[in-house]
Design a protein around this motif. Structure first.
Motif: not given
Length: 191
Positions: A137-156
């Motif tokens: 759902d986050i990726l479908r919205r194509r908003e950069w901040l939620p996508t970056a937060i999701m990816a960053g949280s996963f990587l950290v």
């Protein structure tokens, strides 16, 4: 939505059955609540359920109980909240009361231990399903901040072993609050 005894009975029975037959805690029951109340009953929109889940997760206490309170209040007001919380806490209370009577027998039973071990795989699958659904759902919205937060949280989480999850949640909350205030300022400043 008309509030009558049928709605209240359905709200109580739905939360009771979900709680009675869900094994693995709040992160397992929330997607089942979404399936029941969004997909089947159409009492809530998907975004509304995601918002309720976010609030339930950030509030103190068990996420399943918090989600039941919010969902019940949204659907049936104060009585709906009371019935949904009763439906959510009654099954574990009854089950734990019975288990406590036979604790020694359950503790030493190899069959029970094997069944509990097998349930871990099912719980993992349900949690993975939630991650895929919410992440999609986050990726479908194509908003950069939620996508970056999701990816960053996963990587950290993967790279920083032993990091307390509370720090990740705090940083994500601060980023979200900052972005919300910035968007609000832009909206107020535009004609």
């Amino acid at each position: 939505m008309k509030r009558d005894h049928t709605l209240y009975f359905r709200l109580f029975s739905s939360t009771f059955l979900l709680s009675a037959f869900t094994f693995g805690g709040g992160y397992v029951i929330v997607p089942l609540m979404k399936q029941k109340f969004v997909d089947q009953l159409h009492w809530l929109e998907e975004q509304e359920m995601l918002d309720l889940t976010a609030i339930a997760q950030s509030a103190p206490g068990p996420i399943a109980v918090n989600a039941a309170i919010l969902l019940g209040y949204r659907v049936g007001g104060p009585l709906g909240a009371a019935l949904s919380i009763l439906g959510t806490i009654l099954p574990p209370f009854l089950i734990l009361s019975v288990v406590s009577l036979f604790y020694t027998a359950f503790r030493e039973n190899r069959v029970v231990a094997a069944v509990l071990k097998g349930m871990q795989a099912g719980v993992s699958a349900v949690i993975a399903s939630v991650v895929v659904d919410m992440g999609g759902d986050i990726l479908r919205r194509r908003e950069w901040l939620p996508t970056a937060i999701m990816a960053g949280s996963f990587l950290v989480t993967l790279l920083w072993d032993g990091l307390n999850v509370a720090w990740i949640l705090l940083v994500c909350a601060l980023l979200g609050i900052t972005a919300t205030f910035a968007a609000q300022r832009r909206k107020e400043g535009s004609p």
